[in-house]
Structures are given as structure tokens and as C-alpha cells.
Scaffold this motif. Structure first.
Motif, PDB file in Angstrom:
ATOM      1  N   ASP A  41       0.831  -1.193   0.000  1.00 41.03           N
ATOM      2  CA  ASP A  41       0.000   0.000   0.000  1.00 41.03           C
ATOM      3  C   ASP A  41       0.866   1.243   0.000  1.00 41.03           C
ATOM      4  O   ASP A  41       1.928   1.277   0.602  1.00 41.03           O
ATOM      5  CB  ASP A  41      -0.896   0.032   1.247  1.00 41.03           C
ATOM      6  CG  ASP A  41      -1.991  -1.011   1.181  1.00 41.03           C
ATOM      7  OD1 ASP A  41      -2.339  -1.385   0.053  1.00 41.03           O
ATOM      8  OD2 ASP A  41      -2.458  -1.447   2.227  1.00 41.03           O
ATOM      9  N   THR A  50       1.230   4.962   1.327  1.00 36.52           N
ATOM     10  CA  THR A  50       0.719   5.691   2.477  1.00 36.52           C
ATOM     11  C   THR A  50       1.434   7.017   2.613  1.00 36.52           C
ATOM     12  O   THR A  50       2.641   7.062   2.824  1.00 36.52           O
ATOM     13  CB  THR A  50       0.907   4.873   3.774  1.00 36.52           C
ATOM     14  OG1 THR A  50       0.276   3.601   3.635  1.00 36.52           O
ATOM     15  CG2 THR A  50       0.316   5.605   4.959  1.00 36.52           C
ATOM     16  N   SER A  76      -8.338   7.928   7.220  1.00 39.19           N
ATOM     17  CA  SER A  76      -8.063   7.792   5.792  1.00 39.19           C
ATOM     18  C   SER A  76      -9.133   8.530   4.999  1.00 39.19           C
ATOM     19  O   SER A  76     -10.265   8.721   5.456  1.00 39.19           O
ATOM     20  CB  SER A  76      -8.026   6.313   5.390  1.00 39.19           C
ATOM     21  OG  SER A  76      -9.289   5.711   5.595  1.00 39.19           O
ATOM     22  N   GLU A 109      -9.626   4.436  10.950  1.00 36.97           N
ATOM     23  CA  GLU A 109      -9.365   3.028  10.712  1.00 36.97           C
ATOM     24  C   GLU A 109      -8.283   2.506  11.646  1.00 36.97           C
ATOM     25  O   GLU A 109      -7.411   3.253  12.101  1.00 36.97           O
ATOM     26  CB  GLU A 109      -8.924   2.793   9.267  1.00 36.97           C
ATOM     27  CG  GLU A 109      -9.971   3.107   8.220  1.00 36.97           C
ATOM     28  CD  GLU A 109      -9.526   2.645   6.843  1.00 36.97           C
ATOM     29  OE1 GLU A 109      -9.239   1.442   6.688  1.00 36.97           O
ATOM     30  OE2 GLU A 109      -9.451   3.485   5.939  1.00 36.97           O
ATOM     31  N   PHE A 150      -5.315  -0.319  11.456  1.00 34.79           N
ATOM     32  CA  PHE A 150      -4.574  -1.034  10.415  1.00 34.79           C
ATOM     33  C   PHE A 150      -3.890  -2.268  11.016  1.00 34.79           C
ATOM     34  O   PHE A 150      -3.026  -2.149  11.889  1.00 34.79           O
ATOM     35  CB  PHE A 150      -3.523  -0.129   9.776  1.00 34.79           C
ATOM     36  CG  PHE A 150      -4.082   1.176   9.258  1.00 34.79           C
ATOM     37  CD1 PHE A 150      -5.081   1.183   8.296  1.00 34.79           C
ATOM     38  CD2 PHE A 150      -3.628   2.390   9.750  1.00 34.79           C
ATOM     39  CE1 PHE A 150      -5.600   2.373   7.826  1.00 34.79           C
ATOM     40  CE2 PHE A 150      -4.132   3.582   9.282  1.00 34.79           C
ATOM     41  CZ  PHE A 150      -5.124   3.581   8.317  1.00 34.79           C
ATOM     42  N   ARG A 206       0.388  -0.094   8.750  1.00 34.28           N
ATOM     43  CA  ARG A 206       0.794   0.383   7.425  1.00 34.28           C
ATOM     44  C   ARG A 206       2.112   1.137   7.515  1.00 34.28           C
ATOM     45  O   ARG A 206       2.317   1.960   8.411  1.00 34.28           O
ATOM     46  CB  ARG A 206      -0.286   1.283   6.821  1.00 34.28           C
ATOM     47  CG  ARG A 206      -1.491   0.516   6.352  1.00 34.28           C
ATOM     48  CD  ARG A 206      -2.591   1.402   5.842  1.00 34.28           C
ATOM     49  NE  ARG A 206      -2.196   2.223   4.701  1.00 34.28           N
ATOM     50  CZ  ARG A 206      -3.064   2.931   3.971  1.00 34.28           C
ATOM     51  NH1 ARG A 206      -4.355   2.888   4.267  1.00 34.28           N
ATOM     52  NH2 ARG A 206      -2.645   3.648   2.965  1.00 34.28           N
TER      53      ARG A 206
END
Length: 880
Positions: A1, A3, A58, A68, A70, A74
Motif C-alpha cells: 500500500d 501511504t 483515511s 481506521e 490497520f 501500514r
């Protein structure tokens, strides 16, 4: 991902977060608490840290956001936040962002340097060559980031071992400063402390220039409490001009007013500064306008209010302001690059957003009067002061700040949008810059399987691979290729007989298995190797186009015949196809002549570089040209690099009138991510070798849109839904017509030019697409300059460039000074011949296309590139 992490208060960054959520849903994450993140030792960089996010807000399309958790955490690819000294969050934000292994948009140490007027003013004067108000600074000890020698123009630094006992030196320096020629236009001075901790304190005193004793006492009083990180400034007090006189019938009194000019600059594509926004605020001169104390307004309306009536004068001033702001950012970035990682707050920490602002008024003065305007504010900042010299407005720089201008400019954008003005560019530009830097970090250390090294024209690949920290594993037919020592793994394998690519793909896959290599992506920019690369992607399970689609695009007659069957859409892809027939022998010529009208174009089915392409007027000329070509060009050994590894079949295509253009596309999963249109000059018929080119295109926006739409439809219809492609088209009165699709990155100079004019890198985009990552590219690309170039041939220019004329040495010297751009296409200059290719591209840049063409023509005439047999003026005359 991917970020992008914003640490701290969302106040200044909320519009950027919302815009980033639209461009890359879920990539922008806001961290509001130090408990939401953790730091772990970096696996990639010894001594550095990786930032892991366990919670965050997010942002998605349409402004939706959610808190959120994670699992697993992340990893941040880019970090920025509230680094402003003295802000409540700056302590924990600064600690979390220190010494990270990912790009970091600022740090507390860098913010402290920016908020110190002396340090930034010295950089602006010495590095950016911007004029600054006369300044005398007293410091203790070395004050490391202000060099000892030489003094910057307009800034003199006096270093004191101890403020006590050096009264004589202080008195002498103050007297010399007040009596100096630099102070002649001014009648007052200001004494104030300088350092980030003094921001906004209002600690200052004003004095007349003739009050030397009082000035010495004021300086001495400040020196009494001087610390090593601070300084005492004695600077000219620039008088504030008055507003233009009101109409005679108005009884309103004239009040002294101050104008604050706020500019926002970001580090954009290619690490080049880009002005994002200008906002101004007006207030009373005796109380200088502070950030947030007045509502912002545009530069243009502010200048009109100040009496600058002529639109051309306002536009010229806006242009100079942009140049000065971007020069200031470039100078600060260059100075930061010389700091140690400890001084920057980490090896990957750089200032990516710079706020610059100025205070001032304006009045028309007698010719030759050097008075400037504005009253310096006690808060550290960049002031762009407007001067009037011989009735000409000029700019003077003071200092810089880190983040306060961001809030002011975003407030201006919100105000203007609320009354129906178009959405501004600030959130988009900043979001694109952050996402781009995150993507650059995302590719670091990735294993890229590259098929085919190409020639000297592709030398930029090896430098780019080093800059992006890519691990290149190269498959190349030439075991002695110069790139062998420039890559992580060199895999010599002879794949020149491309009709056996299925077999080659299996053999290369075995080589990878034997070496234990598991690449993250596979691609090729070399025309001969695109099918082999697609087959390997298929075998290795990597993103890419189906081999069948690449085969359709690679075989020119098959491309058009396939498109002629695609009749869905408005207009359908068939509308862009051109009648053509394949020629495998002389018997095919007669049959093709019945379907393709003359004049027609005869060329190699799998050719590249326009080698062997010729305009034929009748069947007899087609037979003669085919006979010569089949005799001279039989396999790859006869002319390497033009596709003869696929055979020497030909095709006959209808000649299409109109102007010729290249469209370079970045396509991800069938979606257009970016497109650039360039123009080609007229070819020297009956041949079709390129003569000249320009970027950006001369065409109106709607005609460029036609070309981009046609190129995209043709690619997608052929199955090219994933990659970077170069599409050659003709544009006539009836619209675009396809010449051919190159299912790889554009060749010759195109990557270099697009990067110089617009910023994005086609090579990086190709790597991202090959990794399965949608590249972030400018949504509304704006050219920074215009480029015009001409091709040089061995047959025409061998004597002036390759002989004893010294032309090539002159061009290289000009290139070293940044006056020309050279793109060498081959190692050696080939002589005259029917199958000649261009050897060198020579280009000039300028603010306008006309200026670029004029410079290029003058250069070509001076060096002998222009001649009666090679009329450069004619080639460039089409760029209007």
C-alpha cells in the motif's frame, strides 16, 4: 500500500488530504496522536527508522473519511506534518518524523532554520541572487549555517567572540553601515533580535539613520542577552508607500497602508520548485499585517488597488514574483542539500512546501527614485518588496517561513471557490507532489527485469535506475554491452531471432529460476523486445499487456486491419485506421494496389526509426523500392535495431495528408493516467525521416484532445490496457488518422523533453505500471517552457559536426551552460545512405515557442546545420 502520512493538526492540510483521497483513495492518512504510530528500526537503511501506522483517518473519493485500525500496521511512504516551531504538536511530530527511511517533507530543525531571518536572508542573497534590504548582523561564534566568507550581497555578518568588551568594534561596524552607500536611499533603521524563538514577539526598535549613538546603544542592549543560536539585526526600515490619492471631491483622509504578499511554493516533479499560489492581505502600516489577521485577496486586485493600472505591468510583476519565489525555493533546497543528516533531522528530510510572504505598498515616484515599500514585520518571513526604479517595479526579498503561508493560501482558495470561482490548484499541486514522492519511495529496492538494453540513446535508463534505487536485472543479446557493469544482474542471452520468442521466454524464465531471481516487474522500452517482455510477464504472473495485444500493435498492417474490425463507439476505432496491405513478395504488390490508392507509403512491417519508409507514386515505384529493401535488409545483421529480427516483410499504406504528431500515453487498467502531444516538422519526401519537433504542441487544446482520444481508443481496442505507449498519428481536416502504435515508451528525445517541459518521468511511470501501481501524474499539466529541436544527419552534417569544424564541441559547451539540449541517438555518426537514421537531436528552450525556434534557427545557421539541402527554417516554419 502507498501511504502518505500527515502528522499533527489537520488545519493546514485538510484540503490536501481531501484532494489526495480523490486522486488515490485510501493513500492519505491523518495521524492525530503519537499513540497511533510506532517507530521500528529500518530494514533498508542502517540507523534510520520506519514509521508504522496502527490507526489513522483515511480519505476516499468524494470527501469521505473514516477512522481506521490497520492490521498489520501500514508503512509510511511519505511523512509530513506540523513542524512549525512553537506549535503544540511540533514536539511529538518532530520526534516521530526524525531520521525516517522514507521521504519526509520537512522537520523541526529545518523549520527552525527557515524561521530565522538571518539564515534564510543570507541564502536568498548569496544563492538565489535576489536583492535584499541592507542588513548588518551580529552573531556569536561560527553560527555554522551562515558561512564565514564571503558576505552575501546586502548582508554583512559580524562575528563576536564575546559581546562584552567589543563595544568599539560594534560602534565602528554600525557607523560604517549607517554611512554606507547602501543606506543612502533610507532614513530609518530597525534593530531586532533574529531567531526562530523571536517569531511574533514584536521585540524591535526603530531609529533615525542620523541617530548613530542611539542605534549603537540599541544594538548593545540586544547583544547583552545574545545566545549562540540567535543574532541581532540592524536593517534598513523600508518606508511604506501611500495608496494612490483619492479623487479631489472625496474628503476621505489618506492613511498609510501595508501590503502583505504571500506565496506558496512546493517541490514538484523532478525536484523543481513550482509556485502554487499567491495571496495578499492589506492592513495599516503602523501594525504590520500578520498571518490570519486579515482576509486574503489576489495579487492582481491588490496591485490594482495600489495603483498599478496597466494589465501588462501587473502580469510582468506576477511573472517576476513567480521567478523570484521559485529561485528562493531552489536556493533553500540547495543549501539544505549541503547539511548533514543530523542538521536536517534525517537523511530523507527536505523542505517540500515553502511559504514566502512580503509586506508593502506602492506609489508612483519620480523617475530614478530608488524608494522601496513595506514595513518589516517582527515575525520572521520572506518579504518580496516592490521597488520603483525609473518607473519600473522591482522585487526585494527578506526571509522565509515554513507553514503559515499554506494556511493563508488555502483560506484564499476556499473564499474564492465559495463565490463561484473555479477550484484552485493548491490542494491538487500539493497532493500530487506528496503522492509522487511516496511513489518514488515505493519503487526503491524493487527488482526490475529489463528485456533489451538498447543503444546509447537509452543511456538515461542506468542513471535513472540509480536515482530511483531500482535493482535492474538485464537480459541482453550483446554479451559485451556497456550496460553490463551498470546493472544488478547481467543475463546475456541472444534473442535477436524474435520469431522464436516463445522459446526465448522459456529459456529466460529458466535463467531466472537458476539464479533464484523473482522480479517484481518486467518491462522493455526496446522496440524489438516488447513481445518477449509480454511473454515473460505472462509466465511470471506479473502485470502487463497480453502478448497477443503486443503482437497486434507490433505488426503494423495487423494493427490497422484489427482496428478496421472495431466498429463500436462514437466514433469507432475503425475511423482512425488507414487502408493497408501486407507485402511478402512482388505478387502482393499488384493485389495491394487494388485496395490502397496512390500515392502510398511503403515501409517495413516491423520497422523502427522510419528506416526504409518511402512515398511511392505508382506500382512500378513500389516494386522497385521493395526489391531494393528486400535485397539490402534481410536480417538483423544488415541493420541492427530496426526490427529485422521479425523478418523483412513490408506493407503498403495509404498516404495520409496533414501534420504529424506523437502522443505518449500512460494507461493503467484501460484508464488514461497521462498524455503528452508533440509536433513533428515536415519530412523530406519521398523519405520520412524526422526533421524537427516541438513540445508543447502548437495545436489548440481541442485538436490535441482529438489526438489523445484517438490514440487511447486505438490502444485499448488493440488490447493495450496497461503500459506506457507511443502513438504516431496524422491530423488532417477530417481529424486524426493512425500511422502506428509503438507498444513501449517513446524513443529519441521524448522522455527527456517531457521531463524537462512538464516534469513527470515516462520511465518511472512505466516502472510503476509494471509494478501494478497507478502512477500519479499531473491532472492539468502546465508547460514550464517550450522546446524546439532539429535532427542532425551524418549525410548532411558529418563535416560540420563530426569533422574538423568544431561544431560538436561548441554544442557540448553550450549544453554545459544550459543553452541547448542534446540527445545523442547513436554512438557514431553514420554516413550517407538510403537507410540512414538521425544521429543527434539539438534543441533550444525558451518561454515561448517563437523564441525557442528563433534561438534554434540562429544556432543552426551559425554552426552550418542549416543549409540549402537541409532548410531548418522550413522545418520550423510549421510550428505556428
Amino acid at each position: 500500500d502507498m501511504t502518505v502520512c500527515i502528522l499533527g493538526s489537520p488545519t493546514a492540510f485538510l484540503p490536501v488530504l481531501l484532494e489526495g483521497g480523490t486522486r488515490c483513495p485510501g493513500a492519505m492518512v491523518l495521524c492525530l496522536s503519537p499513540a497511533w504510530v510506532s517507530r521500528v528500526p529500518s530494514e533498508a537503511i542502517p540507523g534510520a527508522w520506519t514509521l508504522l501506522l496502527s490507526r489513522g483517518v483515511s480519505f476516499e473519493v468524494g470527501g469521505h473519511s473514516s477512522l481506521e485500525t490497520f492490521v498489520p500496521p501500514r508503512r509510511a511512504n511519505y511523512v509530513t506534518g506540523t513542524f512549525t516551531p512553537g506549535a503544540p504538536e511540533s514536539s511529538w511530530v518532530g520526534e516521530l518524523a526524525r531520521d525516517l527511511d522514507c521521504p519526509t517533507g520537512g522537520s523541526v530543525p529545518l523549520a527552525c532554520r527557515l524561521e530565522d531571518p538571518l539564515g534564510t536572508r543570507w541564502v536568498l542573497a548569496a544563492r538565489a541572487k535576489l536583492p535584499v534590504p541592507p542588513t548588518l548582523a551580529f552573531v556569536l561564534g561560527p553560527r555554522g549555517y551562515v558561512p564565514t566568507e564571503p558576505d552575501a550581497p546586502g548582508v554583512k555578518v559580524v562575528r563576536l567572540e564575546d559581546p562584552q568588551g567589543q563595544e568599539g568594534l560594534v560602534q565602528e561596524e554600525v557607523g560604517n553601515f549607517l554611512r554606507g552607500t547602501a543606506m543612502e536611499p533610507y532614513s530609518q533603521v530597525v534593530v531586532r533580535p533574529s531567531g526562530w524563538c523571536w517569531r511574533g514577539t514584536g521585540a524591535r526598535s526603530s531609529h533615525g539613520k542620523q541617530e548613530g549613538a542611539a542605534v549603537v546603544r540599541a544594538v548593545g542592549a540586544r547583544l547583552g542577552g545574545l545566545r549562540e543560536e540567535d543574532s541581532v539585526l540592524l536593517e534598513a526600515l523600508v518606508p511604506t508607500a501611500r495608496l494612490p490619492a483619492p479623487p479631489p471631491r472625496s474628503p476621505a483622509p489618506r492613511l498609510p497602508m501595508a501590503l502583505r504578499i504571500c506565496t506558496l511554493v512546493c517541490r514538484a516533479w523532478g525536484d523543481r520548485p513550482q509556485l502554487c499560489q499567491v495571496a495578499c492581505a492589506v492592513g495599516r502600516a503602523e501594525a504590520p499585517v500578520r498571518h490570519g489577521a486579515a482576509l486574503p485577496q489576489s495579487l492582481d486586485s491588490s496591485l490594482q488597488q495600489w495603483g498599478v493600472v496597466a494589465p501588462g505591468q501587473r502580469q510582468a510583476l506576477a511573472t517576476r514574483l513567480r521567478e523570484a519565489a521559485e529561485a528562493a525555493m531552489a536556493a533553500i533546497l540547495a543549501a539544505e542539500a549541503e547539511l548533514s543528516p543530523e542538521q536536517r533531522g534525517g537523511a530523507r528530510a527536505h523542505t517540500d512546501i515553502l511559504g514566502e510572504h512580503g509586506a508593502g505598498g506602492w506609489q508612483r515616484l519620480p523617475a530614478g527614485h530608488p524608494t522601496v515599500l513595506s514595513t518589516p514585520s517582527p515575525s520572521p518571513r520572506v518579504d518580496f518588496l516592490l521597488t520603483c526604479l525609473d518607473d519600473t517595479l522591482e522585487l526585494v526579498a527578506l526571509s522565509a517561513n515554513s507553514q503559515r503561508c499554506l494556511e493563508t493560501c488555502l483560506l484564499a482558495e476556499a473564499m474564492w471557490h465559495a463565490v463561484g470561482q473555479p477550484q484552485g490548484d493548491v490542494p491538487r499541486l500539493l497532493a500530487e507532489a506528496m503522492l509522487h514522492r511516496a511513489q518514488r519511495h515505493l519503487v526503491e529496492g524493487k527488482d526490475i527485469l529489463l528485456i533489451g538494453a538498447g543503444g546509447v540513446s537509452k543511456s538515461f535508463v542506468w542513471e535513472a535506475a540509480r536515482d530511483y534505487s531500482l535493482r535492474i536485472h538485464l537480459v541482453e543479446s550483446d554479451p559485451e554491452h556497456f550496460a553490463a557493469g551498470l546493472v544488478q544482474t547481467f543475463l546475456p542471452y541472444d534473442s535477436r531471432e524474435h520469431r522464436r520468442d516463445e522459446e526465448h521466454a522459456e529459456r529466460v524464465a529458466e535463467l531466472l529460476r537458476d539464479r533464484g531471481l523473482r522480479p517484481h516487474a518486467c518491462l522493455s522500452y526496446w522496440d524489438d523486445c516488447v513481445v518477449l517482455a509480454a511473454l515473460l510477464c505472462q509466465r511470471l504472473g506479473l502485470p502487463g499487456c497480453p502478448p497477443a495485444a503486443i503482437r497486434v500493435a507490433k505488426q503494423k498492417s495487423q494493427t490497422h486491419r484489427h482496428l478496421q474490425r472495431c466498429r463500436r463507439g462514437r466514433p469507432p476505432p475503425a475511423a482512425f485506421a488507414v487502408p493497408c496491405r501486407r507485402l511478402r513478395g512482388h505478387g502482393d504488390v499488384e493485389r495491394a494496389a487494388g485496395a490502397v490508392p496512390f500515392p502510398a507509403v511503403a515501409k517495413l512491417e516491423f520497422g523502427a526509426g522510419a528506416v526504409g519508409v518511402k512515398l511511392v507514386e505508382n506500382v512500378g515505384q513500389c516494386h522497385a523500392h521493395a526489391a531494393r529493401l528486400w535485397r539490402d535488409l534481410r536480417d538483423d545483421a544488415d541493420h541492427p535495431g530496426i526490427g529485422l529480427g521479425w523478418g523483412n516483410a513490408m506493407l503498403l499504406m495509404e498516404y495520409v495528408p496533414g501534420t504529424e504528431h506523437d502522443v505518449d500515453l500512460v494507461v493503467f487498467d484501460g484508464r488514461l493516467m497521462g498524455a503528452w502531444v508533440s509536433d513533428n516538422g515536415p519530412t523530406r519526401l519521398p523519405g520520412f525521416l524526422e526533421t524537427a519537433a516541438c513540445l508543447p504542441s502548437c495545436l489548440p487544446a481541442e485538436r490535441q484532445a482529438q489526438l489523445v482520444r484517438a490514440a487511447l481508443q486505438c490502444c485499448v481496442a488493440c488490447g493495450l490496457r496497461h503500459g506506457v505507449f507511443n502513438v504516431e498519428l496524422k491530423l488532417g481536416p477530417a481529424g486524426p488518422r493512425l500511422l502506428e502504435i509503438n507498444p513501449r515508451m517513446g524513443g529519441f528525445y521524448l522522455r527527456d523533453w517531457i521531463r524537462e517541459v512538464y516534469g513527470p518521468d515516462l520511465l518511472l511511470a512505466a516502472v510503476l505500471v509494471a509494478l501494478g501501481v497507478p502512477p500519479v501524474l499531473p491532472a492539468r499539466p502546465e508547460p514550464r517552457l517550450h522546446l524546439a529541436g532539429v535532427m542532425c544527419l551524418g549525410s548532411e552534417h558529418g563535416e560540420v559536426l563530426g569533422g574538423g569544424g568544431g561544431g560538436l564541441e561548441t554544442l557540448r559547451a553550450l549544453e554545459g551552460r544550459g543553452l541547448v539540449r542534446l540527445n545523442r541517438l547513436f554512438e557514431e555518426m553514420a554516413g550517407a545512405g538510403e537507410y540512414e537514421e538521425p544521429w543527434l537531436s539539438v534543441a533550444c528552450g525558451a518561454a515561448t515557442r517563437a523564441q525557442a525556434c528563433q534561438r534554434l534557427l540562429g544556432l543552426c545557421q551559425a554552426l552550418g546545420i542549416d543549409s540549402p539541402t537541409y532548410p531548418v527554417q522550413h522545418f520550423l516554419s510549421h510550428f505556428k
